[in-house]
Enzyme design. Sequence first.
Site, short mmCIF file in Angstrom:
data_model
loop_
_atom_site.label_atom_id
_atom_site.label_comp_id
_atom_site.label_asym_id
_atom_site.label_seq_id
_atom_site.Cartn_x
_atom_site.Cartn_y
_atom_site.Cartn_z
N LEU A 1 49.19 35.66 43.44
CA LEU A 1 47.80 35.91 43.07
C LEU A 1 47.45 37.34 43.48
O LEU A 1 47.97 37.84 44.49
CB LEU A 1 46.85 34.94 43.78
CG LEU A 1 46.89 33.47 43.37
CD1 LEU A 1 45.88 32.68 44.20
CD2 LEU A 1 46.61 33.29 41.89
N ASP A 2 46.57 37.98 42.73
CA ASP A 2 46.09 39.30 43.11
C ASP A 2 45.37 39.22 44.46
O ASP A 2 44.85 38.18 44.84
CB ASP A 2 45.12 39.85 42.07
CG ASP A 2 45.77 40.09 40.72
OD1 ASP A 2 47.00 40.27 40.69
OD2 ASP A 2 45.04 40.10 39.71
N LYS A 3 45.32 40.35 45.15
CA LYS A 3 44.68 40.41 46.46
C LYS A 3 43.24 39.90 46.42
O LYS A 3 42.80 39.16 47.31
CB LYS A 3 44.72 41.85 46.98
CG LYS A 3 44.05 42.04 48.34
CD LYS A 3 44.13 43.49 48.79
CE LYS A 3 43.43 43.70 50.13
NZ LYS A 3 43.49 45.12 50.56
N THR B 1 41.83 37.91 44.23
CA THR B 1 41.69 36.58 43.65
C THR B 1 41.95 35.52 44.71
O THR B 1 42.86 35.65 45.52
CB THR B 1 42.69 36.41 42.49
OG1 THR B 1 42.47 37.43 41.52
CG2 THR B 1 42.55 35.05 41.83
N HIS C 1 47.21 41.06 36.55
CA HIS C 1 45.85 41.37 36.08
C HIS C 1 45.60 40.85 34.66
O HIS C 1 44.73 41.38 33.95
CB HIS C 1 45.58 42.87 36.14
CG HIS C 1 45.41 43.40 37.54
ND1 HIS C 1 44.80 44.60 37.81
CD2 HIS C 1 45.78 42.89 38.74
CE1 HIS C 1 44.80 44.82 39.12
NE2 HIS C 1 45.40 43.78 39.71
#
Length: 302
Positions: free
Chosen positions: A140-142, A144, A238
């Site tokens: 997961l993105d930072k 999110t 993303h």
Amino acid sequence: MTKFIVNKNDQNQTLFKFLKKTFKTTPISVIYKWIRNKSIKINSKRVNDKNYLLKINDVVEVYDSNKPIIRDQFNYISNVNLDIVYEDNNILIVNKPNNLEMHSIYNLCLDDMVKSYLVDKKEYDIYLENSFVISHVHRLDKLTSGLVIYAKNKISSIILTNAFKTKDQINKYYYALTSYDWNLNDFLQVNGYINYNSNTQKADFSLVEKNNYKYCQTEFKLVNKNLILVKLITGKKHQIRSVLSFYNNPILNDFRYNGKKENDQKMIYLAAFKIEFKSLKKPLDYLNNKVIIKNPDWISRR
């Protein structure tokens, strides 16, 4: 001479792959030389077959003491506070908060937190593991939040990693709050192409194919006003953020993609809240049809 005893997380891989994982900083040319010159013994017999499949309790001896063995190196965290959503002998599913990196050498990260938790439970010992490292099987993105799966052993890691590649064995769902009321179809399937630029740290989405762009697929379903249910078919970096921005519906608080400001917190209103296991292979087939849900805190306030 360095000796290893093959454990369950080492078995069924080739000798070459095992050595490459165990001697991480050793040049591959040196490992080939060991094998070619029979500088390796397995169960007291010299071998020169790089494709030899290791069996549990095999004794592997490497006759070169100058090459370092690199064990898993991470920052141990005492009394770690993890939001554990599901756990069994094979997998661990945790709820990652916003503004926490998956992996980092310098900063607090989810990987270190999970490893520390399993060390405290005596389920992970870096000195007993030769080639296996506890790891997440997706990211997961930072900024999110949401559910992340970790594999506790090698076979689980292989099955889950392959499951994410096939795209039909595990379903991932997100909630997204867009900056403006949804003005598209109540259900929207988007097929397109995406390219992530590491310099700008942004992804660009296109409906037409371009050089160096990768195919991506996303499904959006309107829940209420600006609350969107997202099903991620492909998992590009993303992906959700860039597609929503492309359609002029950027995620709330996602300044990088021109989202409207909601607060000063380092977070965006995007959460991976549901995982469905569909057709996993043995020994993880017991998970099939299991659904794991953890709603984000902000969902109750909308």
